[in-house]
Design a protein around this motif. Structure first.
Motif, short mmCIF file in Angstrom:
data_model
loop_
_atom_site.label_atom_id
_atom_site.label_comp_id
_atom_site.label_asym_id
_atom_site.label_seq_id
_atom_site.Cartn_x
_atom_site.Cartn_y
_atom_site.Cartn_z
N MET A 114 0.91 -0.83 -0.05
CA MET A 114 0.11 -0.05 0.09
C MET A 114 0.94 1.33 -0.10
N SER A 115 0.64 2.02 -0.72
CA SER A 115 1.10 3.47 -0.67
C SER A 115 0.95 4.15 0.61
N ALA A 116 1.88 4.96 0.97
CA ALA A 116 1.76 5.53 2.13
C ALA A 116 1.60 7.29 2.00
N SER A 117 1.39 7.41 0.80
CA SER A 117 1.20 8.95 0.51
C SER A 117 0.21 9.14 -0.54
N ILE A 118 -0.54 10.19 -0.81
CA ILE A 118 -1.42 10.54 -1.77
C ILE A 118 -0.56 10.82 -3.10
N SER A 119 -1.07 10.24 -4.09
CA SER A 119 -0.21 10.35 -5.30
C SER A 119 -0.75 11.54 -6.24
N ARG B 112 4.55 4.56 25.95
CA ARG B 112 4.56 5.34 24.60
C ARG B 112 3.22 5.75 24.32
N ARG B 113 2.90 7.06 23.73
CA ARG B 113 1.36 7.48 23.34
C ARG B 113 1.77 7.58 21.80
N GLU B 114 0.42 7.53 21.19
CA GLU B 114 0.55 7.83 19.79
C GLU B 114 0.70 9.30 19.43
N SER B 115 1.55 9.68 18.50
CA SER B 115 1.77 11.03 18.07
C SER B 115 0.57 11.38 17.18
N PRO B 116 0.32 12.50 17.17
CA PRO B 116 -0.76 13.22 16.61
C PRO B 116 -0.80 13.00 14.95
N GLN B 117 0.47 12.90 14.45
CA GLN B 117 0.80 12.78 13.26
C GLN B 117 0.22 11.30 12.70
N PHE B 118 0.46 10.36 13.61
CA PHE B 118 0.11 8.77 13.08
C PHE B 118 -1.17 8.76 12.62
N LEU C 87 -5.80 -0.18 11.67
CA LEU C 87 -5.64 0.38 10.06
C LEU C 87 -4.38 0.54 9.74
N GLY C 88 -3.47 1.10 10.64
CA GLY C 88 -2.15 1.49 10.32
C GLY C 88 -1.48 -0.10 9.65
N ALA C 89 -1.64 -0.79 10.66
CA ALA C 89 -0.85 -2.17 10.49
C ALA C 89 -1.25 -2.82 9.05
N HIS C 90 -2.76 -2.52 8.77
CA HIS C 90 -2.97 -3.11 7.54
C HIS C 90 -2.47 -2.33 6.25
N LEU C 91 -2.09 -1.14 6.42
CA LEU C 91 -1.94 -0.43 5.43
C LEU C 91 -0.26 -0.39 5.28
N GLY C 92 0.32 -0.72 6.44
CA GLY C 92 1.84 -0.82 6.47
C GLY C 92 2.33 0.68 7.06
N ILE C 93 1.79 1.25 7.80
CA ILE C 93 2.06 2.51 8.38
C ILE C 93 2.48 2.61 9.65
N ASP D 28 4.43 4.75 13.17
CA ASP D 28 4.32 6.24 13.58
C ASP D 28 5.58 6.92 13.40
N ILE D 29 5.76 8.20 13.53
CA ILE D 29 6.92 8.85 13.23
C ILE D 29 8.25 8.45 13.61
N ASP D 30 8.35 7.61 14.79
CA ASP D 30 9.54 7.17 15.22
C ASP D 30 9.83 5.67 14.80
N GLY D 31 9.12 5.22 14.04
CA GLY D 31 8.95 3.92 13.22
C GLY D 31 8.58 2.85 14.11
N SER D 32 7.69 3.27 15.36
CA SER D 32 6.91 2.22 16.17
C SER D 32 5.57 2.02 15.51
N ALA D 33 5.03 0.83 15.82
CA ALA D 33 3.72 0.35 15.60
C ALA D 33 2.63 0.68 16.74
N PRO D 34 1.90 1.61 16.81
CA PRO D 34 1.07 1.82 17.86
C PRO D 34 -0.19 0.62 18.09
N LEU D 35 -0.18 0.54 19.34
CA LEU D 35 -1.06 -0.83 19.68
C LEU D 35 -2.42 -0.39 19.92
#
Length: 286
Positions: A1-6, A221-227, A254-260, A262-269
């Motif tokens: 999945m793309s991580a940005s809008i084309s 750790r808490r999610e960044s608002p950017q996630f 949804l982030g895990a499904h899309l391969g996204i 957080d900004i520090d590379g972690s995967a929110p739970l």
């Protein structure tokens, strides 16, 4: 999945002076988007937590996008109509609307709902009705684009107790609103979803935790608002966008499904198993 809008894209993020809205707007702007950020704060002193729409717009510019600050009171229907009329004049289309504006009572005392200020119910005006009004005016622009996405920022409070009944009603209502709007919008390839955010590392949260005794402050750790913004950008670009339309979705899942990440590379739970949740993501796809 793309991580940005084309390609070039245009987004509106409501309630973006600080907190989740600010982070979402910044993340959407980083790939080069034009992002209209709305809110009432033009001076840092307007809120005990600081932040202004102009500051958010400037950060988007620095990140490589184009931030446009528009002062809007989302209880004012005419002001909201003019916001989207401006987007229409400027671009004739819209890719993404993020409904995040909310009137949250500051420093509400603990206690049962009848012991709290009655203006806690204002969240049902700016936070629920305001989502409807913004979506009403955004829909023709999203349809004109030929592909679009409406996101209501959601929370586990839709199914579990959090901050009282007004908050729960707002979050559950935003989920149902997205589901029903999705049905009307589907023939036009416009999606509508609610994305549940976890515990966020926001200005409000930091102030709250700082006021607690050291032993009472939560750890971890808490999610960044950017996630959530990163997830929204990837969802818009995803092949299965319309399959997910109408769903309430946990952002971490949804982030895990899309391969996204957080900004520090972690995967929110996901907090599904402690706070409840909507139907699981894999069940919504198959």
């Amino acid at each position: 999945m793309s991580a940005s809008i084309s390609g070039p894209h245009v987004a509106v993020v409501t309630g973006a002076s600080r907190g989740a809205g600010k982070g979402i707007a910044l993340a959407l702007g980083q790939p080069g988007a034009t992002v209209y950020v709305t809110g009432r704060s033009r001076r840092s002193s307007d809120s005990p937590y600081g932040g202004t729409i102009d500051e958010t717009a400037a950060l988007i510019d620095e990140a490589g996008g184009k931030g446009i600050a528009v002062a809007v009171d989302h209880s004012d229907d005419e002001a909201v109509a003019e916001l989207f009329a401006r987007v229409g004049r400027d671009h004739g289309r819209l890719d993404i609307l993020v409904n995040n504006a909310a009137q949250v009572v500051n420093a509400a005392p603990a206690g049962r709902f009848w012991e709290q200020p009655l203006d806690a119910a204002d969240l049902l005006t700016v936070g629920l009705r305001s989502h409807y009004v913004a979506s009403f005016h955004a829909a023709p622009l999203l349809i004109a684009n030929g592909r679009g996405l409406i996101v209501n920022t959601g929370h586990y409070g839709a199914v579990s107790y959090h901050l009282g009944p007004a908050y729960g009603a707002q979050k559950a209502g935003a989920d149902k609103m997205a589901a029903d709007m999705a049905k009307d919008l589907r023939p036009h390839d416009v999606a509508a979803v609610s994305i549940w955010m976890g515990g966020l590392d926001t200005e409000r949260a930091r102030a709250h935790f700082a006021a607690l005794p050291a032993e009472a402050r939560p750890t971890g750790r808490r999610e960044s608002p950017q996630f959530t913004g990163r997830v929204i950008a990837a969802l818009y670009a995803a092949d299965d966008l319309m399959q997910l339309s109408g769903r309430a979705l946990i952002g971490a899942e949804l982030g895990a499904h899309l391969g996204i990440t957080d900004i520090d590379g972690s995967a929110p739970l996901s907090l599904r198993y402690t706070r409840g949740g909507p139907p699981e993501l894999h069940r919504s796809l198959y």
